[in-house]
Design an enzyme around this catalytic site. Structure first.
Site, mmCIF file in Angstrom:
data_model
loop_
_atom_site.group_PDB
_atom_site.id
_atom_site.type_symbol
_atom_site.label_atom_id
_atom_site.label_comp_id
_atom_site.label_asym_id
_atom_site.label_seq_id
_atom_site.Cartn_x
_atom_site.Cartn_y
_atom_site.Cartn_z
ATOM 1 N N ASP A 1 0.580 -1.084 -0.135
ATOM 2 C CA ASP A 1 -0.148 -0.144 0.260
ATOM 3 C C ASP A 1 0.996 1.141 0.337
ATOM 4 O O ASP A 1 2.008 0.771 -0.001
ATOM 5 C CB ASP A 1 -0.728 0.008 1.267
ATOM 6 C CG ASP A 1 -2.162 1.250 1.540
ATOM 7 O OD1 ASP A 1 -1.880 1.990 0.707
ATOM 8 O OD2 ASP A 1 -3.282 0.298 1.493
ATOM 9 N N TYR B 1 -16.352 6.950 -10.681
ATOM 10 C CA TYR B 1 -15.525 5.726 -9.802
ATOM 11 C C TYR B 1 -16.224 4.590 -9.817
ATOM 12 O O TYR B 1 -15.876 3.841 -10.357
ATOM 13 C CB TYR B 1 -15.984 6.447 -8.531
ATOM 14 C CG TYR B 1 -15.319 4.954 -8.043
ATOM 15 C CD1 TYR B 1 -14.362 4.822 -7.026
ATOM 16 C CD2 TYR B 1 -16.276 3.780 -6.967
ATOM 17 C CE1 TYR B 1 -14.147 3.467 -5.791
ATOM 18 C CE2 TYR B 1 -16.737 2.829 -6.011
ATOM 19 C CZ TYR B 1 -15.222 3.108 -5.618
ATOM 20 O OH TYR B 1 -15.197 2.010 -4.348
HETATM 21 P P1 NAD Z 1 -9.215 1.934 1.441
HETATM 22 O O1 NAD Z 1 -9.304 3.400 0.715
HETATM 23 O O2 NAD Z 1 -9.862 2.390 2.702
HETATM 24 O O3 NAD Z 1 -8.216 1.356 0.995
HETATM 25 C C1 NAD Z 1 -8.058 1.396 -0.494
HETATM 26 C C2 NAD Z 1 -6.161 1.472 -0.625
HETATM 27 O O4 NAD Z 1 -5.447 1.431 -1.581
HETATM 28 C C3 NAD Z 1 -6.018 2.753 0.868
HETATM 29 O O5 NAD Z 1 -5.383 2.341 1.714
HETATM 30 C C4 NAD Z 1 -4.671 2.987 -0.316
HETATM 31 O O6 NAD Z 1 -3.742 3.470 0.441
HETATM 32 C C5 NAD Z 1 -3.986 2.265 -1.426
HETATM 33 N N1 NAD Z 1 -3.829 2.429 -2.547
HETATM 34 C C6 NAD Z 1 -4.079 3.579 -3.418
HETATM 35 N N2 NAD Z 1 -3.905 3.992 -4.198
HETATM 36 C C7 NAD Z 1 -2.701 3.009 -4.371
HETATM 37 C C8 NAD Z 1 -1.460 3.041 -4.933
HETATM 38 N N3 NAD Z 1 -1.231 4.036 -6.090
HETATM 39 N N4 NAD Z 1 -0.144 2.026 -4.702
HETATM 40 C C9 NAD Z 1 -0.765 1.639 -3.718
HETATM 41 N N5 NAD Z 1 -2.012 1.616 -2.600
HETATM 42 C C10 NAD Z 1 -2.605 2.544 -3.632
HETATM 43 O O7 NAD Z 1 -10.231 1.584 0.471
HETATM 44 P P2 NAD Z 1 -11.764 0.329 1.289
HETATM 45 O O8 NAD Z 1 -12.650 0.609 1.679
HETATM 46 O O9 NAD Z 1 -10.843 -0.616 1.878
HETATM 47 O O10 NAD Z 1 -12.034 -0.605 -0.123
HETATM 48 C C11 NAD Z 1 -11.195 -1.310 -1.044
HETATM 49 C C12 NAD Z 1 -11.408 -1.790 -1.425
HETATM 50 O O11 NAD Z 1 -12.403 -2.697 -2.140
HETATM 51 C C13 NAD Z 1 -11.410 -0.362 -3.449
HETATM 52 O O12 NAD Z 1 -10.816 -1.387 -4.646
HETATM 53 C C14 NAD Z 1 -13.192 -0.369 -2.824
HETATM 54 O O13 NAD Z 1 -13.385 0.423 -4.344
HETATM 55 C C15 NAD Z 1 -13.284 -1.512 -3.218
HETATM 56 N N6 NAD Z 1 -14.864 -1.051 -2.733
HETATM 57 C C16 NAD Z 1 -14.795 -1.142 -1.351
HETATM 58 C C17 NAD Z 1 -15.983 -0.962 -0.215
HETATM 59 C C18 NAD Z 1 -16.734 -0.023 0.398
HETATM 60 O O14 NAD Z 1 -18.156 -0.130 1.371
HETATM 61 N N7 NAD Z 1 -15.490 0.041 1.398
HETATM 62 C C19 NAD Z 1 -17.206 -0.737 -1.696
HETATM 63 C C20 NAD Z 1 -17.263 -1.407 -2.813
HETATM 64 C C21 NAD Z 1 -15.752 -1.326 -3.366
#
Ligand code: NAD
Length: 325
Positions: free
Chosen positions: A34, A150
């Site tokens: 990350d 998104y």
């Molecule tokens: P989050 O933002 O907490 O986690 C995403 C992580 O990706 C972050 O820690 C961020 O630092 C990391 N990241 C971003 N760009 C990066 C890069 N260039 N290199 C390395 N790391 C990078 O979000 P989350 O809620 O944990 O969601 C995780 C996944 O699930 C995402 O793909 C999100 O789109 C998907 N999702 C989440 C939800 C939800 O309700 N939380 C719903 C649908 C889909």
């Protein structure tokens, strides 16, 4: 014990950090990657690489040696981040680049199985105008018209994973997650979603005071607690179905109902003020027919249960932040 290396991309994020913990509890050897470390607790990963997956060399380096990859890294947030339009270019650019790099690295390294976290945000606006009866059957995604860029990026990336599966034989699992929430998620950094934002507002409001809600509060959603989300992900990974598959709760509530449920948990009745703000579709819940048919299982725990745990955690954060002022 299954001791092959499992890579979690996005291991510093909300779902990623919880997933690492679960995989460790299952006896896996885990590498996390990350941009950032998990902000609220040390990562449970055996190795944690702090790096940028937009860099194809870094992606290749972290994927090397992994048998299973969970790709959760994305530029992402709640309505205040995704629906204002101010971050569209970075969201599309960053998240597509991450997916292109990780998937290509998986192909080259011969990774055995890859999970991709898509989103309920792929579903078209025209099926979600009625807050009482939105449609989110997996096969209703086309003709496409997601309500945010998104969602468009997620749709593009879903197709990318399925194209790699068809043309390169990769074993992919594409899940459409629906509003996942729980302790140790964003709650005050501009990327928080409705459950965390409302827990924070209720915890911070003075007794007898009020909280603000974007829109008229009649918009509906369902919310999935993190533990059930991870249960669904593991069952999906163990299945022979590649998706796309909704992983979400079918307990639909309006945003006002959600706020009132949190007030009841906090034992703190407050007035709700509706103000203009960024909104998504009018209604959304998870259609769980396919998950039930494919996995013989669907999320079933009551929303209130997960909310109580989340409220407890956020109230502690709010109190600690207040003490620090
Ligand atoms: P989050 O933002 O907490 O986690 C995403 C992580 O990706 C972050 O820690 C961020 O630092 C990391 N990241 C971003 N760009 C990066 C890069 N260039 N290199 C390395 N790391 C990078 O979000 P989350 O809620 O944990 O969601 C995780 C996944 O699930 C995402 O793909 C999100 O789109 C998907 N999702 C989440 C939800 C939800 O309700 N939380 C719903 C649908 C889909």
């Amino acid at each position: 014990m299954n001791n092959h290396l499992t890579l979690v991309c996005g291991a510093g994020g909300f779902i990623g950090a919880h997933l690492v913990r679960r995989l460790k509890a299952m006896g896996r050897r885990v590498r996390g990657v990350d941009l950032k470390l998990p902000p609220f607790a040390p990562s449970a990963a055996d190795e944690f690489v702090q790096g940028d997956l937009r860099d194809p060399d870094l992606a290749a380096r972290v994927v090397a040696g992994s048998r299973v990859v969970y790709q959760l890294a994305a530029d992402m947030g709640g309505a205040g981040f995704v629906f204002t339009g101010d971050h569209d270019a970075e969201i599309m650019h960053n998240s597509s680049q991450i997916n292109l790099n990780v998937l290509e690295a998986c192909r080259r390294a011969g990774v055995g199985q890859i999970f991709y976290s898509s989103s309920a945000c792929v579903y078209p606006r025209h099926n979600q105008h009625d807050p009482a009866a939105p449609t989110t059957a997996e096969d209703s995604v086309c003709p496409a018209d997601p309500d945010s860029d998104y969602g468009w990026e997620k749709l593009f990336s879903e197709r990318l994973y399925f194209a790699y599966a068809r043309n390169h034989g990769l074993r992919v699992r594409v899940a459409r997650l629906h509003n996942v929430f729980g302790p140790e998620g964003s709650w005050n950094d501009g990327r928080e979603k409705a459950p965390a934002a409302l827990c924070r507002k209720v915890a911070a409001a003075p007794v007898g005071g009020s909280i603000e809600i974007w829109g008229d509060g009649e918009q509906t959603r369902s919310f999935l607690a993190i533990d059930e989300c991870l249960e669904g992900v593991q069952r999906f990974m163990a299945s022979d179905f590649c998706g796309p598959l909704n992983i979400g709760s079918a307990e639909m509530v309006s945003i006002d109902q959600l706020a009132r449920m949190i007030m009841e948990i906090a034992d703190k009745p407050l007035t709700i003020e509706h103000i203009p703000g960024p909104l998504g579709v009018r209604g959304r819940t998870s259609d769980n027919r396919l998950i039930r048919a494919r996995l013989g299982w669907a999320p079933s725990r009551p929303l209130r249960e997960g909310l109580a745990a989340t409220y407890g955690w956020i109230a502690t954060q709010v109190a600690a932040a207040g003490d620090a002022l």
